[in-house]
Design an enzyme around this catalytic site. Structure first.
Site, mmCIF file in Angstrom:
data_model
loop_
_atom_site.group_PDB
_atom_site.id
_atom_site.type_symbol
_atom_site.label_atom_id
_atom_site.label_comp_id
_atom_site.label_asym_id
_atom_site.label_seq_id
_atom_site.Cartn_x
_atom_site.Cartn_y
_atom_site.Cartn_z
ATOM 1 N N CYS A 1 -44.254 15.494 -6.776
ATOM 2 C CA CYS A 1 -44.907 15.715 -5.491
ATOM 3 C C CYS A 1 -43.832 16.004 -4.454
ATOM 4 O O CYS A 1 -43.085 15.109 -4.054
ATOM 5 C CB CYS A 1 -45.724 14.498 -5.084
ATOM 6 S SG CYS A 1 -46.512 14.728 -3.484
ATOM 7 N N ASP B 1 -54.658 19.825 -0.785
ATOM 8 C CA ASP B 1 -53.389 19.501 -0.133
ATOM 9 C C ASP B 1 -53.411 20.044 1.291
ATOM 10 O O ASP B 1 -53.682 21.221 1.509
ATOM 11 C CB ASP B 1 -52.232 20.121 -0.922
ATOM 12 C CG ASP B 1 -50.875 19.533 -0.539
ATOM 13 O OD1 ASP B 1 -50.731 19.055 0.603
ATOM 14 O OD2 ASP B 1 -49.974 19.569 -1.382
ATOM 15 N N GLY C 1 -45.264 21.122 -1.828
ATOM 16 C CA GLY C 1 -43.855 21.258 -2.192
ATOM 17 C C GLY C 1 -43.628 21.728 -3.619
ATOM 18 O O GLY C 1 -42.835 22.642 -3.876
ATOM 19 N N SER C 2 -44.325 21.110 -4.589
ATOM 20 C CA SER C 2 -44.154 21.540 -5.982
ATOM 21 C C SER C 2 -44.787 22.905 -6.202
ATOM 22 O O SER C 2 -44.340 23.671 -7.076
ATOM 23 C CB SER C 2 -44.756 20.502 -6.935
ATOM 24 O OG SER C 2 -46.118 20.253 -6.625
#
Length: 365
Positions: free
Chosen positions: A117, A280, A285-286
């Site tokens: 994450c 989200d 980020g990932s």
């Protein structure tokens, strides 16, 4: 939380800092943060996880399985209503599993546990400095080493000698393109073409336009339904493999984009729908990591070319760039640097009354 017993209070509640709760029940202290609007509920210590890490000597992936099997009531209590909500996200800090890093982390969401994450890594980087997990922070920036279920990740956090700051950036595990231009039949939407990338976890990517939607203007509910349909279709029609662990070989979600994959100074917008239709609030980020890996693989960007990614839900921004070409098994991979801003929003103490029929939370869509 009822903070009775504040200065000057009188009566039966004087001196009480916690509401009535079961002596054998949970008392969970958390630090609350967000990165780009995506919440992070940090559990600084969970005794059962620490004991399993130290006594059992478990790997982080094995520890994730153990916590899911024996402590899932903690996840449900903190992620689900009434203490959480449908978009809640969390992280358990496990010092006993750090193995030379500053901390290890297990990532929690409404439906279970993730392998990586990015928004949490940025928040945990600040948390590690401000809560003393790094013995001697250095100015103007400190490297914070984290162990995630997907592997080691390093966050780079501004430090002024007294407190952490922003922006925070991190270097990912090796990220790679799994497949590109994969035709998938999606019930209710027809045949679409997706790319699949890995950025610590696997995502399917496609433009919202393929589904008759606009990532910037369509209703979020419509985007969520379409992305979830794609996720289910890909899971049924394409088998994933990870070169290091089959525990990592699962499709976490689908990211719908504006289709602007060619390099540009202008932001590109996306929405990530992961786990059980969870959205989200950040640019993910990932997901940014995996999308940069795909763009690099396609020759659309070069090393150290920075792209800006915008969340379609909040408008928050992350930047990303490929900083190093590497190899992982048979895959040509890149280390990706992602940058964003993480902020504190408070601390909380949660309690449980044993007779509460909803003490471990409830979840509905």
């Amino acid at each position: 939380m009822a903070a009775e017993g504040s200065s000057g209070s009188t009566g039966a509640g004087a001196g009480r800092w916690l509401p009535p709760h079961s002596p054998s029940g949970l008392v969970l202290q958390t630090v609350e943060m967000h990165t780009g609007g995506e919440p992070l509920r940090i559990i600084p210590r969970l005794e059962a996880a620490e004991e399993a890490a130290v006594v059992g000597g478990l790997s982080l992936l094995a520890l994730r399985r153990e916590v899911a099997a024996t402590q899932d009531h903690v996840r449900r209590a903190l992620m689900h209503e009434p203490r959480g909500h449908g978009g809640m996200y969390g992280a358990v800090v496990v010092r006993g599993a750090a193995a030379g890093a500053h901390l290890a982390a297990l990532f929690l969401h409404g439906a279970g546990y993730s392998a990586m994450c990015g928004h949490a890594v940025m928040a945990l980087g600040r948390f590690a400095l401000d809560y003393g997990l790094v013995a001697e922070p250095s100015c103007p920036e400190t490297a914070v080493h984290l162990r995630c279920p997907c592997g080691p990740v390093t966050a780079f956090v501004p430090w002024d000698g007294h407190r952490s700051g922003n922006p925070v950036r991190f270097h990912s595990v090796p990220a790679f393109a799994v497949t590109t231009d994969l035709a998938i039949d999606v019930p209710g939407y027809g045949r679409v073409v997706v790319d699949i990338g890995y950025g610590g976890t696997f995502y399917a990517f496609l433009s919202a336009e393929q589904l008759g939607l606009d990532v910037c203007s369509s209703k979020t509910r419509d985007l969520v339904s379409a992305a979830s349909a794609v996720t289910e279709a890909v899971r049924k029609q394409f088998k994933l493999h990870h070169p290091e662990s089959e525990d990592l070989a699962f499709l976490y979600g689908t990211i719908l984009t504006d289709g602007k994959d060619a390099f540009s100074e202008e932001p590109t917008t996306n929405i990530c729908v992961f786990a059980d239709e969870q959205v989200d609030r950040s640019p993910t980020g990932s997901g940014v990591t995996a999308r940069i890996a795909l763009q690099y693989h396609k020759g659309l960007i070069q090393l150290n070319q920075t792209r800006t990614f915008r969340s379609s839900t909040t408008g928050s921004l992350f930047t990303g760039k490929a900083v190093k070409a590497t190899k992982l098994g048979d895959y040509n991979t890149v280390v990706v640097e992602v940058s964003g801003e993480a902020f504190y929003i408070g601390t909380t103490t949660f309690t449980v009354e044993e007779e509460d029929p909803l003490k471990h939370g409830f979840f509905f869509k």
